[in-house]
Scaffold this motif. Structure first.
Motif, PDB file in Angstrom:
ATOM      1  N   HIS A   1      63.038  39.759  94.230  1.00 49.36           N
ATOM      2  CA  HIS A   1      63.957  40.533  94.635  1.00 49.36           C
ATOM      3  C   HIS A   1      65.469  40.327  94.282  1.00 49.36           C
ATOM      4  O   HIS A   1      66.263  41.135  94.660  1.00 49.36           O
ATOM      5  CB  HIS A   1      63.989  39.814  96.445  1.00 49.36           C
ATOM      6  N   HIS A   2      65.817  39.223  93.818  1.00 46.87           N
ATOM      7  CA  HIS A   2      67.123  38.988  93.161  1.00 46.87           C
ATOM      8  C   HIS A   2      66.895  38.840  91.812  1.00 46.87           C
ATOM      9  O   HIS A   2      66.457  37.747  91.322  1.00 46.87           O
ATOM     10  CB  HIS A   2      67.657  37.580  93.991  1.00 46.87           C
ATOM     11  N   GLY A   3      67.283  39.877  90.941  1.00 41.78           N
ATOM     12  CA  GLY A   3      67.404  39.783  89.613  1.00 41.78           C
ATOM     13  C   GLY A   3      68.691  39.415  89.022  1.00 41.78           C
ATOM     14  O   GLY A   3      69.295  38.568  89.413  1.00 41.78           O
ATOM     15  N   TYR A   4      69.133  40.166  88.010  1.00 38.33           N
ATOM     16  CA  TYR A   4      70.219  39.961  87.237  1.00 38.33           C
ATOM     17  C   TYR A   4      71.185  41.008  87.183  1.00 38.33           C
ATOM     18  O   TYR A   4      70.921  42.242  87.923  1.00 38.33           O
ATOM     19  CB  TYR A   4      70.094  39.497  85.808  1.00 38.33           C
ATOM     20  N   PHE A   5      72.327  40.870  86.492  1.00 37.80           N
ATOM     21  CA  PHE A   5      73.335  41.974  86.398  1.00 37.80           C
ATOM     22  C   PHE A   5      74.000  42.521  87.634  1.00 37.80           C
ATOM     23  O   PHE A   5      73.891  43.948  88.029  1.00 37.80           O
ATOM     24  CB  PHE A   5      72.808  43.123  85.778  1.00 37.80           C
ATOM     25  N   TRP A   6      74.312  41.782  88.476  1.00 38.17           N
ATOM     26  CA  TRP A   6      75.032  42.055  89.749  1.00 38.17           C
ATOM     27  C   TRP A   6      76.543  42.445  89.681  1.00 38.17           C
ATOM     28  O   TRP A   6      77.122  42.217  88.664  1.00 38.17           O
ATOM     29  CB  TRP A   6      75.033  40.833  90.699  1.00 38.17           C
TER      30      TRP A   6
ATOM     31  N   GLY B   1      75.317  31.170  78.601  1.00 38.71           N
ATOM     32  CA  GLY B   1      75.123  30.176  79.401  1.00 38.71           C
ATOM     33  C   GLY B   1      73.986  30.236  80.225  1.00 38.71           C
ATOM     34  O   GLY B   1      72.677  30.504  79.493  1.00 38.71           O
ATOM     35  N   MET B   2      74.008  30.062  81.449  1.00 35.13           N
ATOM     36  CA  MET B   2      72.595  30.022  82.147  1.00 35.13           C
ATOM     37  C   MET B   2      71.896  31.425  82.216  1.00 35.13           C
ATOM     38  O   MET B   2      70.757  31.554  81.935  1.00 35.13           O
ATOM     39  CB  MET B   2      73.052  29.864  83.609  1.00 35.13           C
ATOM     40  N   LYS B   3      72.709  32.514  82.437  1.00 35.19           N
ATOM     41  CA  LYS B   3      72.235  33.721  82.279  1.00 35.19           C
ATOM     42  C   LYS B   3      71.457  34.175  80.916  1.00 35.19           C
ATOM     43  O   LYS B   3      70.181  34.688  80.687  1.00 35.19           O
ATOM     44  CB  LYS B   3      73.192  34.849  82.546  1.00 35.19           C
ATOM     45  N   GLY B   4      71.990  33.608  79.850  1.00 32.90           N
ATOM     46  CA  GLY B   4      71.317  33.675  78.393  1.00 32.90           C
ATOM     47  C   GLY B   4      70.223  33.048  78.299  1.00 32.90           C
ATOM     48  O   GLY B   4      69.268  33.335  77.733  1.00 32.90           O
TER      49      GLY B   4
END
Ligand SMILES: [Zn+2]
Length: 278
Positions: free
Chosen positions: A76-81, A90-93
Motif C-alpha cells: 500500500h505504501h511504496g516509494y517516490f512520494w 541512503g535508506m531508499k537506495g
C-alpha cells in the motif's frame, strides 16, 4: 531428516507488466490523483511466480521476500512520494538496490487501494467492525476516498471493545463529551449517553477528514492516526474519534488484493505483517 519431494514447484508465472495491468484496471488506478505513482514502481526484471504482500515496502518486507524466494512485493505504501528527494541514495537506495539485486519487482497501490468498494482498506475495515458502508464522506467528488457506514447502535465502550478485538490493539479514544473546569484539571467526561450508529471511516493518516465526518452528521469518526488538533476538533464539533493505528487500519486492503490475485492467477501469495505500533 526428511526432504519434501512431493511438492512440485509452481509453474504458473506472470510478467510484472501483465500483473500490474490487471491490478490497474481492477482498482481503476488511473482515475485517482495520488501522492505516489500507482502500479509497477521497481521492475525486478524476472517473471513473477511468488508474491509477498505487506503494508509498506520497508527493508524488513524486502528481506522477507528474499527469504521466501519471491519475485514481487505488493504494498500500500511504496516509494517516490510527492516532494521527497529524487536521488536513490541512503535508506531508499539500500531498499531499491536489494530489490534489484534479487530480481524482485515492487508494485504499490495507494489511494486506489483505500477506495476500492470490495477489497479496499475502508471496505475491509468496515467488514471486520460489522459496519455497512452506505456512502462516501465526500459524495460530490468523482472518485472519493473515505466512507460513511452504519452499525448496530452501540456505546463508545462497545465500539472500543470491537476495534480492539478486530485489530489486536486498543484505539486511542477521544470523547466528544468534554467539559473544561476552570481552576481544576480539565477533563473529558465519560461518554455514557452517546449512541453510535453513523460512522465516518477513512484508514491511515486521514484524521483531518473528521471535520467532513461531522458535517455529514456522523456520531463518530474512525481513522488511523491522530494529531494534537484532532482532540479539539472532536470536542468542539461534537463527534467521537477513534484513532486505530495507521498500520493496523491498512492491512486489510493489500491482504485482500493478494488473496484475490492468488485465486485469479494460481500463484502463491503470502501476506507478511511487519509489526508497527504507529
Ligand atoms: Zn497509509
Amino acid at each position: 531428516m526428511t526432504q519434501n519431494t512431493t511438492t512440485e514447484p509452481s509453474t504458473n508465472s506472470i510478467s510484472a507488466e501483465s500483473l500490474t495491468q490487471f491490478c490497474d484496471e481492477y482498482l481503476s488506478a488511473s482515475v485517482f490523483k495520488d501522492y505516489a505513482p500507482n502500479g509497477l514502481q521497481v521492475d525486478g526484471g524476472t517473471p513473477i511466480q511468488r508474491i509477498i504482500t505487506g503494508v509498506t515496502a520497508c527493508e524488513a518486507l524486502i528481506d522477507a521476500a528474499i527469504a521466501d524466494n519471491a519475485d514481487a512485493i505488493m504494498v500500500h505504501h511504496g516509494y517516490f512520494w510527492k516532494g521527497e528527494p529524487a536521488p536513490i541514495t541512503g535508506m531508499k537506495g539500500r531498499r531499491i538496490r536489494k530489490l534489484m539485486q534479487h530480481g524482485i519487482s515492487m508494485i504499490g497501490y495507494h489511494l486506489p487501494l483505500d477506495a476500492h468498494p470490495v477489497i479496499g482498506n475502508n471496505a475491509k475495515l468496515a467488514d471486520i467492525l460489522d459496519m455497512t458502508i452506505t456512502g462516501a464522506l465526500y459524495p460530490n467528488e468523482s472518485h472519493p476516498v473515505g466512507n460513511i457506514a452504519t452499525c448496530t447502535p452501540q456505546s463508545a465502550d462497545s465500539l472500543i471493545a470491537k476495534i480492539t478485538q478486530a485489530l489486536g490493539r486498543t484505539p486511542l479514544y477521544i470523547s466528544s463529551n468534554y467539559e473544561y473546569h476552570s481552576g481544576n484539571n480539565a477533563k473529558t467526561t465519560a461518554n455514557s449517553e452517546r449512541v453510535i450508529k453513523r460512522i465516518g471511516i477513512c484508514t491511515g493518516g486521514a484524521q483531518d477528514m473528521i471535520e467532513q465526518a461531522a458535517i455529514m452528521g456522523c456520531d463518530a469518526y474512525i481513522s488511523g492516526e491522530i494529531s494534537e488538533r484532532t482532540t479539539h476538533i472532536a470536542r468542539e464539533l461534537g463527534i467521537d474519534y477513534f484513532a486505530c493505528g495507521h498500520h493496523a487500519t491498512e492491512r486489510g486492503g493489500i491482504k485482500a488484493l493478494g488473496e484475490m490475485l492468488a485465486q485469479k492467477f494460481g500463484l502463491p501469495v503470502t501476506f507478511v505483517d511487519i509489526e508497527n505500533p504507529a
